[in-house]
Design a protein around this motif. Sequence first.
Motif, PDB file in Angstrom:
ATOM      1  N   MET A   1       0.841  -1.202   0.000  1.00 42.92           N
ATOM      2  CA  MET A   1       0.000   0.000   0.000  1.00 42.92           C
ATOM      3  C   MET A   1       0.872   1.247   0.000  1.00 42.92           C
ATOM      4  SD  MET A   1      -3.244   0.715   2.488  1.00 42.92           S
ATOM      5  CE  MET A   1      -3.025   2.437   2.871  1.00 42.92           C
ATOM      6  N   SER A   2       0.469   2.262  -0.762  1.00 42.18           N
ATOM      7  CA  SER A   2       1.284   3.480  -0.793  1.00 42.18           C
ATOM      8  C   SER A   2       1.097   4.275   0.490  1.00 42.18           C
ATOM      9  CB  SER A   2       0.908   4.321  -2.017  1.00 42.18           C
ATOM     10  OG  SER A   2      -0.479   4.511  -2.041  1.00 42.18           O
ATOM     11  N   PRO A   4       0.124   7.099   3.051  1.00 38.16           N
ATOM     12  CA  PRO A   4      -1.091   7.914   2.973  1.00 38.16           C
ATOM     13  C   PRO A   4      -0.792   9.398   2.743  1.00 38.16           C
ATOM     14  CG  PRO A   4      -0.650   7.297   5.236  1.00 38.16           C
ATOM     15  CD  PRO A   4       0.389   6.611   4.404  1.00 38.16           C
ATOM     16  N   THR A  42     -10.312   9.697   8.534  1.00 34.17           N
ATOM     17  CA  THR A  42     -10.304   9.539   7.077  1.00 34.17           C
ATOM     18  C   THR A  42     -11.293  10.540   6.470  1.00 34.17           C
ATOM     19  OG1 THR A  42     -12.034   7.886   7.269  1.00 34.17           O
ATOM     20  CG2 THR A  42      -9.769   7.061   7.174  1.00 34.17           C
ATOM     21  N   ASP A  47      -9.833   8.057  -1.229  1.00 36.42           N
ATOM     22  CA  ASP A  47      -8.981   6.956  -0.759  1.00 36.42           C
ATOM     23  C   ASP A  47      -7.609   7.420  -0.296  1.00 36.42           C
ATOM     24  OD1 ASP A  47     -10.905   5.190  -1.252  1.00 36.42           O
ATOM     25  OD2 ASP A  47     -10.151   4.553  -3.229  1.00 36.42           O
ATOM     26  N   ASN A  48      -7.040   6.635   0.597  1.00 35.17           N
ATOM     27  CA  ASN A  48      -5.651   6.791   0.997  1.00 35.17           C
ATOM     28  C   ASN A  48      -5.329   8.137   1.649  1.00 35.17           C
ATOM     29  OD1 ASN A  48      -3.232   5.403   1.240  1.00 35.17           O
ATOM     30  ND2 ASN A  48      -2.328   6.481  -0.515  1.00 35.17           N
ATOM     31  N   GLU A  50      -5.215  10.257   5.251  1.00 34.50           N
ATOM     32  CA  GLU A  50      -5.241  10.139   6.700  1.00 34.50           C
ATOM     33  C   GLU A  50      -5.411  11.540   7.268  1.00 34.50           C
ATOM     34  OE1 GLU A  50      -2.405   7.343   8.565  1.00 34.50           O
ATOM     35  OE2 GLU A  50      -1.661   9.152   9.555  1.00 34.50           O
ATOM     36  N   THR A 222      -4.271  13.026  -5.218  1.00 36.20           N
ATOM     37  CA  THR A 222      -5.152  13.180  -4.059  1.00 36.20           C
ATOM     38  C   THR A 222      -5.362  14.659  -3.745  1.00 36.20           C
ATOM     39  OG1 THR A 222      -4.335  11.087  -3.188  1.00 36.20           O
ATOM     40  CG2 THR A 222      -5.451  12.532  -1.631  1.00 36.20           C
TER      41      THR A 222
END
Length: 325
Positions: A1-2, A4, A42, A47-48, A50, A222
């Motif tokens: 997983m990349s 956050p 979140t 997605d992704n 934090e 993002t």
Amino acid sequence: MSTPFVVAVPSKGRLQENAESFFARAGLTLSKAGGARDYRGTISGVDNVEIAYLSASEIAANLARGSVHLGVTGEDLVRESIPDADKRVLMIEGLGFGFANVVVAVPQAWIDVRTMADLDDVASGFREQHNHRMRVATKYINLTRGFFAKHGVGDYRIVESAGATEGAPAAGTAELIVDITTTGATLAANGLKVLDDGVMLRSQANLVASKDADWSKGARETARVILDHIAARARASKYREVRTRFAGCNDALLSEAHNRFGVVAPFGGPTSSGMLTLHCPPGKLYALGSFLREHGAETVSVVSLDYVFDRENPLFARLEAFLRQ
Ligand SMILES: Nc1ncnc2c1ncn2[C@@H]1O[C@H](COP(=O)(O)OP(=O)(O)OP(=O)(O)O)[C@@H](O)[C@H]1O
Ligand SMILES: O=P(O)(O)OC[C@H]1O[C@H](OP(=O)(O)OP(=O)(O)O)[C@H](O)[C@@H]1O
Ligand SMILES: [Mg+2]
């Protein structure tokens, strides 16, 4: 997983409530994973990401370090805690809350001291009379040094103060203070006055990006999505949508409406049946409604906008330009 994408949001203090509602208005619903006491969260639907819940001053420190990508905090804290702030962080946008001024305040009893130049005179005499330099209580050490130097005041000493700074002169631990104020009530209650040219910074809460965060391709994407939500909301709140239909509408009329009322026509001129959709600043709605009726409109309706999604995203464009520097 990349790794956050981290967004820092005030967890307490004056900025907390407004910051959460700012994200909510932009359609970004923050949720705390483990309930109210959790300090990580979140954003639903993005997605992704934090959310790091931190105090306003911790957010400034994390932005400086690059351990968060975006954060909401006060400009006062950014300028105080990040040397060369404009190179390390980008203040993407003022958020319209958390307004406060960082000011130089002296005892009201100092009737002859109204300006920084007067203060400079006092500072020189003070040292001779008291055997020590004039003391300034503050937590804004760097801002104070910069501002005093700019005004040529050098004969002073900073006494670091973490809280209740306004009480320092009465307590005898300093002669004057530099602190943040909104209503001025705390200064007045402590018998202090702001110097005429003593406003060091007009601060508000800002959306801030850190240059030193990990700006991978995924992180940029993002940021684009988050800033797209925010820009759509910002654009929507600057305007109301005005709809009408009348035969005599033409380009000349539209450009007059643009010049007089700041109106834009997001979908172009009138349709073949004369339907027209305009976006108008809230303060000009009545004037525009009158103008349209004078020129033949029978009915003009106005509605609020939630979001206006444009192809252009000025906030993300600003971030990209900053990251290229
Ligand atoms: N009247 C005000 N006094 C102090 N800060 C204000 C005021 N109005 C807005 N602010 C803004 O709110 C920020 C955070 O202040 P606040 O004291 O609420 O935070 P805090 O949770 O106590 O944070 P910290 O623990 O880091 O001091 C200030 O740095 C400033 O940008
Ligand atoms: O001009 P006013 O509206 O009176 O507000 C100014 C006061 O508010 C802030 O303190 P805060 O309430 O944040 O307490 P703190 O010093 O514990 O952070 C600030 O440090 C001043 O003391
Ligand atoms: Mg505080």
